[in-house]
Design a protein around this motif. Structure first.
Motif, mmCIF file in Angstrom:
data_model
loop_
_atom_site.group_PDB
_atom_site.id
_atom_site.type_symbol
_atom_site.label_atom_id
_atom_site.label_comp_id
_atom_site.label_asym_id
_atom_site.label_seq_id
_atom_site.Cartn_x
_atom_site.Cartn_y
_atom_site.Cartn_z
ATOM 1 N N ASP A 1 27.296 71.031 37.978
ATOM 2 C CA ASP A 1 28.312 72.277 38.369
ATOM 3 C C ASP A 1 29.587 71.921 38.634
ATOM 4 O O ASP A 1 30.480 72.597 38.346
ATOM 5 N N VAL A 2 29.652 70.667 39.047
ATOM 6 C CA VAL A 2 31.273 69.987 39.326
ATOM 7 C C VAL A 2 31.214 68.734 38.933
ATOM 8 O O VAL A 2 30.249 67.978 38.982
ATOM 9 N N VAL A 3 32.251 68.534 38.145
ATOM 10 C CA VAL A 3 32.533 66.814 37.675
ATOM 11 C C VAL A 3 34.067 66.398 38.001
ATOM 12 O O VAL A 3 34.714 67.389 37.840
ATOM 13 N N ILE A 4 33.900 65.586 38.870
ATOM 14 C CA ILE A 4 35.229 64.986 39.082
ATOM 15 C C ILE A 4 35.529 63.454 38.637
ATOM 16 O O ILE A 4 34.319 62.642 38.860
ATOM 17 N N GLU A 5 36.507 63.265 37.748
ATOM 18 C CA GLU A 5 36.973 61.795 37.530
ATOM 19 C C GLU A 5 38.316 61.387 37.867
ATOM 20 O O GLU A 5 39.084 62.374 37.589
ATOM 21 N N ARG A 6 38.334 60.310 38.451
ATOM 22 C CA ARG A 6 39.671 59.966 39.093
ATOM 23 C C ARG A 6 39.607 58.424 38.703
ATOM 24 O O ARG A 6 38.717 57.852 38.661
ATOM 25 N N THR A 7 40.816 58.021 38.616
ATOM 26 C CA THR A 7 41.088 56.505 38.105
ATOM 27 C C THR A 7 42.161 56.032 39.550
ATOM 28 O O THR A 7 42.941 56.559 40.009
ATOM 29 N N PHE A 8 41.552 55.085 39.854
ATOM 30 C CA PHE A 8 42.071 54.003 41.000
ATOM 31 C C PHE A 8 42.722 52.747 40.703
ATOM 32 O O PHE A 8 42.101 52.352 39.973
ATOM 33 N N THR A 9 43.684 52.552 41.554
ATOM 34 C CA THR A 9 44.057 50.977 41.389
ATOM 35 C C THR A 9 44.240 50.405 42.703
ATOM 36 O O THR A 9 44.437 51.038 43.740
ATOM 37 N N SER A 10 44.083 49.179 42.685
ATOM 38 C CA SER A 10 44.233 48.132 44.129
ATOM 39 C C SER A 10 44.668 47.009 43.697
ATOM 40 O O SER A 10 44.457 46.570 42.561
ATOM 41 N N ARG A 11 45.339 46.430 44.435
ATOM 42 C CA ARG A 11 46.096 45.174 44.339
ATOM 43 C C ARG A 11 45.160 43.932 44.730
ATOM 44 O O ARG A 11 44.512 44.013 46.086
ATOM 45 N N PRO A 12 45.336 42.644 44.339
ATOM 46 C CA PRO A 12 44.640 41.571 44.873
ATOM 47 C C PRO A 12 44.959 41.387 46.359
ATOM 48 O O PRO A 12 46.135 41.534 46.603
ATOM 49 N N VAL A 13 44.140 41.139 47.402
ATOM 50 C CA VAL A 13 44.469 40.476 48.497
ATOM 51 C C VAL A 13 43.936 39.227 48.864
ATOM 52 O O VAL A 13 42.634 38.926 48.225
ATOM 53 N N HIS A 14 44.671 38.632 49.646
ATOM 54 C CA HIS A 14 44.092 37.038 50.228
ATOM 55 C C HIS A 14 43.178 37.317 51.005
ATOM 56 O O HIS A 14 43.170 38.194 52.073
ATOM 57 N N GLN A 15 42.134 36.189 51.207
ATOM 58 C CA GLN A 15 41.129 36.120 52.310
ATOM 59 C C GLN A 15 41.939 36.035 53.669
ATOM 60 O O GLN A 15 41.333 36.481 54.667
ATOM 61 N N GLY A 16 43.163 35.296 53.667
ATOM 62 C CA GLY A 16 43.790 35.232 54.821
ATOM 63 C C GLY A 16 43.312 34.376 55.912
ATOM 64 O O GLY A 16 43.712 34.464 57.025
ATOM 65 N N TYR A 17 42.549 33.384 55.470
ATOM 66 C CA TYR A 17 42.008 32.495 56.630
ATOM 67 C C TYR A 17 43.096 31.649 57.349
ATOM 68 O O TYR A 17 44.107 31.325 56.668
ATOM 69 N N ILE A 18 42.991 31.293 58.417
ATOM 70 C CA ILE A 18 44.132 30.882 59.269
ATOM 71 C C ILE A 18 44.192 29.228 58.960
ATOM 72 O O ILE A 18 45.405 28.680 58.770
ATOM 73 N N GLU A 19 43.308 28.726 58.622
ATOM 74 C CA GLU A 19 43.224 27.221 58.504
ATOM 75 C C GLU A 19 43.431 27.127 57.008
ATOM 76 O O GLU A 19 42.690 27.395 55.995
#
Lengths: 289, 751
Positions: B185-203
């Motif tokens: 009855d309802v169809v939704i289609e969307r496109t998404f983007t995301s950027r690479p992210v670093h794990q950010g370990y302190i060591e």
């Protein structure tokens, strides 16, 4: 690998002599929170380091009366925060100085270093500009004074002549009804560098702005004194029209770059927003005086 | 085992590594030193994409103080036409990642390494190496890399018959999506983007390596698997595994990225050439430029539902940004995005896209947060359109025991509903929210769920009784999430002795049997299972010893409260024998007491999580702040609740950074412009509220203590939960991450 001479003179004359004698190969060390980072990154490679923290005049805070203060260039943010009366007279300057770096950095970082680092994003500078601080400078040719906004020359550069050292900031007397404030926009809540920094200093009488100064950081090669914004505020009751006119003046003064810390459009927009918010705080403080 | 009478399991015991860490005594990988040790630096490519025509190292070698120089010709080559796998890693890519071979594929890609008497000489020598580069056009973003005229990173790679940057695909399918969408009855289609992210370990990555004159190699380094370090180093240097002793250092964070090596094989080759121990330590800038981030993503998700909210079809297309060499975690979004839901028709497709940035490495639930970002945002939009509560909609569509998961197996237990219900009934979800508390301030609430596979796999555990009757447990897993504390709780419980009498340590590759990586949310599950088997064997030995002393059958003896006792009156009357007494008699009664158990563990049921978040938006500045965050997860059994909560809180905070502030910025030459913790904006403490974990304990029936993996599921929902909350606050949907102040501000100015 490379040997570095470290000097810690106890008088200003000695420091100036050594600085001049090194003819460009020396760097002044106040808190070192910029210098040591630059050395570690290989950007600065001084042959001589002149530590000015042993010179009494550079680490003194003098109450000159009537709200006027003289702050040694190497006074740390933490020491300034502990002064019994300074923060009451100049809360905006103090909050700006105390935004330099982290708690740990506050134990070392100084307004003199923040100014001489030449970053347009230095937090204490717009507040000092708004305060109308005058900088005392000593060099091989003696002593001179400059309004604080005349010291920076561009990113990483100042108008100091070779051998000149910043000695102190003098903040003027405070008429009744004065208040100042500093706000910055950073994406995080701390541990960050201003995308825009805003200092506002107001003197109010019966709800009307009698005097105003506006310092604006991180939107141009140097921190700006925005006189048009001050003019837009003076004589008003800080109504929406006046605030919008001052905000527009701030936006017009911006000559920012796109960089990793912010876009041109965003910085210009934020300058206007911060003017309104900072002026409101300064006015509240002025009313409380 | 799994009851409230437990003395140690479920207790917040003092962590075994705590005192060393807070007093600075803990030995991290950069803390080792050896007599005669020299220091090494990498020369890294200044170009984002360049063919390496030649490398002249003669001037560097001639510099006084230089002891060895290594280039790709010293590293074992894995030819492009034949895949050699170590776990999920293809050694063709690993050998090219540790040292550029035909091409430099990203700014910061190692092209040579120098060992010298100190770091300064090594760096000076690096500057003397002459690399003949043919600089090539580069491509960073997924959208650009998949264009027909994009610069091609690997000419030998083809897709649909043409040279391409699409290096791999993955397809999962069930039913017929076209038919399904037609019924919706309802169809939704969307496109998404995301950027690479670093794990950010302190060591930062670091190692000290000694290649001895007899060809035996010792490696001190921190990683998520000393056996992985041994195997990869062996493959890349040709030194047999039996000659490599990989000793795990304390680890200052890994989050998946330390499941591969960067430095160890190079340091071994430098040590072999120079005859000296070699230390190599990355700078933060090197870590940010050249070690694994999670991939960026370009995802399209289409979901069709009936009016009552039942989902009839779902389709996902996920392009992931692999970096310079193939290896995106496609199974994350492709397999996890729809796994928590019973959907009759699903088509889920992933594409592995190479581009000129550092090669991705695993990051907590690799790839799954990207899929959930798209899927859980579309679900929110469907619920809004149908006027349904988004949690009720999830409940309605929850997968059930016996359903066939899209990624293959038939679900045993499914505890997804319990996580949704716990948020639905949580005071947070019911609390009123003032959506406009002040001029220019908007608030909103969002929810999202997440799925992660969890894993079992190989673990080895030794349990040895000391002569004075205490216990030493050795496992083969680096402890990144509290496994030592958890294992100590389990062993103390089983043996019925005080927790302080159990020491748990991590063995090296020559002192403990093979144990797979610390990753996949597997280590506490697997090592608790194996530690249980090992401890039960030891209890069997103890009963036998008591049996010998008493002259009765071991079967007639029970073990309780740290003592052997006759099991009943028929067994005879004997005073109990304590662990200490039995240990004192060990040698006269048959020798040392202890055992090692090695298992390939199974039975790791999946992890489910549902989160609820309140955000506040400073409309004029575009700043989004998280006000309140509640994260519910079924953990099976919290062996050490403090660590379980810490895992959930840590995953959420990393998700907050992913959603709001973290991204790599590139200059026009394809160089990372923000390779520092100052300008790569991970959240700091004051950016986040105290994350409220709701720890649900539905015991995993396939595990002796009921454990399910914990570490990864909590990073899956935050991206979507926060995006949904921002929508609730502003009435606008965000399809691109991060929702940083300039982006939010720009979006608010759009109609």
């Amino acid at each position: 690998m490379t040997d570095i001479r470290y000097l810690a003179p106890s008088t200003l004359d000695e420091a100036v002599r050594a600085f001049a004698a090194a003819s460009g190969a020396a760097r002044i060390l106040a808190g070192g929170t910029d210098l040591l980072v630059q050395m570690r990154a290989g950007i600065a490679k001084p042959g001589t380091i002149i530590d000015i923290k042993k010179i009494p005049e550079l680490t003194a805070i003098e109450d000159l009366g009537g709200g006027a203060y003289r702050i040694g260039a190497a006074v740390s943010g933490a020491v300034l925060a502990e002064h019994p009366t300074f923060g009451k007279a100049w809360p905006g300057v103090l909050e700006a100085v105390n935004l330099i770096g982290s708690k740990q950095v506050q134990g070392r970082a100084s307004p003199g270093g923040n100014l001489c680092n030449g970053s347009p994003a230095g937090d204490s500078v717009p507040a000092m500009v708004a305060a109308g601080a005058v900088v005392t400078i000593q060099g091989p040719n003696g002593r001179r004074e400059l309004p604080v906004e005349k010291v920076p020359a561009g990113p990483g550069r100042t108008n100091l002549a070779p051998g000149e050292i910043v000695v102190a900031f003098t903040l003027p007397q405070r008429p009744k009804g004065s208040g100042d404030a500093y706000l910055r926009m950073i994406p995080r809540t701390e541990m960050d560098i201003a995308v825009v920094g805003m200092g506002v200093n107001l003197t109010m009488e019966g709800g009307v702005v009698k005097a105003a100064r506006v310092g604006l950081g991180a939107v141009a090669p140097t921190v700006l004194l925005v006189e048009d914004a001050a003019k837009a505020l003076i004589g008003t009751k800080l109504d929406d029209t006046a605030l919008e006119a001052a905000a527009a003046a701030c936006r017009a003064a911006c000559k920012p770059i796109n960089d990793k810390r912010g876009t041109i459009a965003y910085r210009i927009k934020v300058a206007g927003v911060l003017l309104k918010r900072t002026a409101a705080i300064a006015a509240r403080r002025a009313g409380g005086n | 085992m799994n009851d409230m009478t437990n003395k140690w399991i479920g207790q917040r015991t003092i962590r075994p590594d705590g005192a060393d860490k807070v007093t600075g005594r803990a030995q991290y990988s950069a803390d080792f030193a050896m007599p005669g040790m020299i220091h090494a630096k990498m020369l890294r490519s200044p170009h984002a994409h360049a063919r390496i025509r030649g490398i002249d190292t003669s001037k560097a070698e001639a510099l006084p103080g230089v002891k060895a120089v290594v280039t790709a010709k010293d590293v074992v080559d894995f030819p492009l036409d034949k895949s050699v796998m170590l776990g999920i890693q293809d050694m063709r890519w690993m050998c090219r990642n540790v040292m550029a071979r035909e091409k430099a594929l990203f700014h910061g890609h190692p092209v040579a390494a120098v060992a010298a008497i100190n770091e300064e000489v090594a760096a000076a020598a690096c500057a003397l190496i002459e690399v003949d580069y043919e600089v090539l056009p580069h491509v960073i973003e997924i959208e650009d890399a998949i264009k027909p005229d994009a610069p091609i990173l690997h000419e030998w790679n083809t897709f649909e018959g043409k040279p391409s940057n699409i290096a791999g695909t993955m397809v999962l399918k069930t039913g017929d999506v076209e038919k399904g969408f037609a019924e919706a009855d309802v169809v939704i289609e969307r496109t998404f983007t995301s950027r690479p992210v670093h794990q950010g370990y302190i060591e930062p990555h670091a190692c000290t390596v000694s290649y001895a004159a007899d060809g035996r190699v010792t490696i001190w380094s921190s990683s998520q698997g000393q056996f992985m370090v041994r195997a990869m180093t062996s493959l890349l240097t040709g030194v047999p595994q039996s000659n490599i002793r990989a000793i795990p250092a304390e680890i200052g964070g890994g989050f998946g990225a330390k499941t591969i090596v960067y430095l160890e094989p190079i340091a071994v080759l430098l040590s072999k050439k120079s005859g000296r121990p070699v230390k190599m330590v990355m700078t933060r800038e090197e870590v940010q430029r050249a070690t694994g981030p999670a991939p960026g993503s370009l995802s399209t998700v289409k979901i069709g539902a009936k009016k009552d909210g039942s989902i009839v079809a779902a389709q996902g297309t996920f392009y992931l940004q692999a970096g310079g060499l193939p290896g995106s975690p496609l199974r994350g979004p492709v397999g996890c995005s729809f796994a928590a839901y019973a959907i009759p028709n699903v088509l889920s497709v992933g594409y592995d896209v190479v581009s000129n940035r550092s090669k991705v490495a695993a990051y907590r639930a690799p790839g799954a947060p990207l899929g959930a970002f798209a899927t859980e945002c579309v679900l929110d939009e469907i619920a809004e359109k149908l006027g349904l509560d988004p949690l009720e909609m999830r409940l309605k569509n929850s997968a059930k025991a016996g359903d066939k998961a899209i990624y293959g197996p038939v679900f045993g237990e499914v505890t997804f509903k319990e996580t949704v219900e716990s948020i639905l009934h949580h005071p947070h979800y019911k609390a009123p929210l003032d959506k406009n508390p002040a001029p220019g301030v908007k608030r909103g609430r969002g929810v999202a769920s997440g799925f992660w596979y969890n894993a079992g796999g190989e673990s080895s555990v030794q349990v040895n009784i000391t002569e004075d009757g205490n216990v030493v447990v050795t496992t083969g897993h680096p402890d990144v999430g509290g496994s030592r504390a958890s294992i100590a709780n389990v062993v103390a419980e089983l043996l019925g002795i005080d927790h302080s009498r159990v020491s748990v340590l991590i063995g090296d590759t020559m002192t403990i049997g093979f144990s797979n990586l610390t990753g996949g949310s597997r280590v506490t599950f697997a090592s608790a299972m194996v530690a249980t088997a090992s401890t039960e064997k030891v209890i069997g030995q103890l009963k036998e010893r008591a049996g010998k002393i008493w002259g009765i059958d071991a079967e007639a003896i029970k073990w309780e409260d740290g003592m052997a006792l006759p099991a009943g009156d028929n067994a005879g009357k004997f005073p109990p024998l304590s662990l200490k007494e039995l240990a004192a008699k060990a040698n006269e009664m048959g020798g040392p007491i202890g055992t090692q158990v090695q298992l390939n563990t199974t039975g790791a049921d999946p992890g489910f999580a549902t989160h609820c978040v309140d955000v506040e938006v400073d409309v004029d500045l575009g700043i989004v702040r998280v006000l309140r965050y509640t994260a519910a997860q079924d953990v099976g059994r919290a062996l050490h609740p403090g660590y379980v909560e810490g895992q959930i809180q840590g995953g959420v905070v990393q998700g907050i950074g992913w959603a709001l502030s973290e991204e790599y910025l590139y200059d026009k030459n394809g160089r990372v412009d923000n390779a520092s913790f100052l300008d790569y904006r991970m959240p700091v403490c004051s950016d986040v509220p105290m994350i409220d974990p709701v720890v649900i304990e539905i015991p995993n029936p396939k595990h002796p203590q009921g454990v399910r993996g914990v570490g990864e599921a909590p990073i899956v929902p935050p991206l979507a939960a926060i995006a949904n909350a921002v929508h609730d606050a502003l009435g606008k949907r965000f399809y691109a991450l991060p929702m940083s102040p300039p982006r939010v501000s720009e979006r608010l100015e759009q109609p």
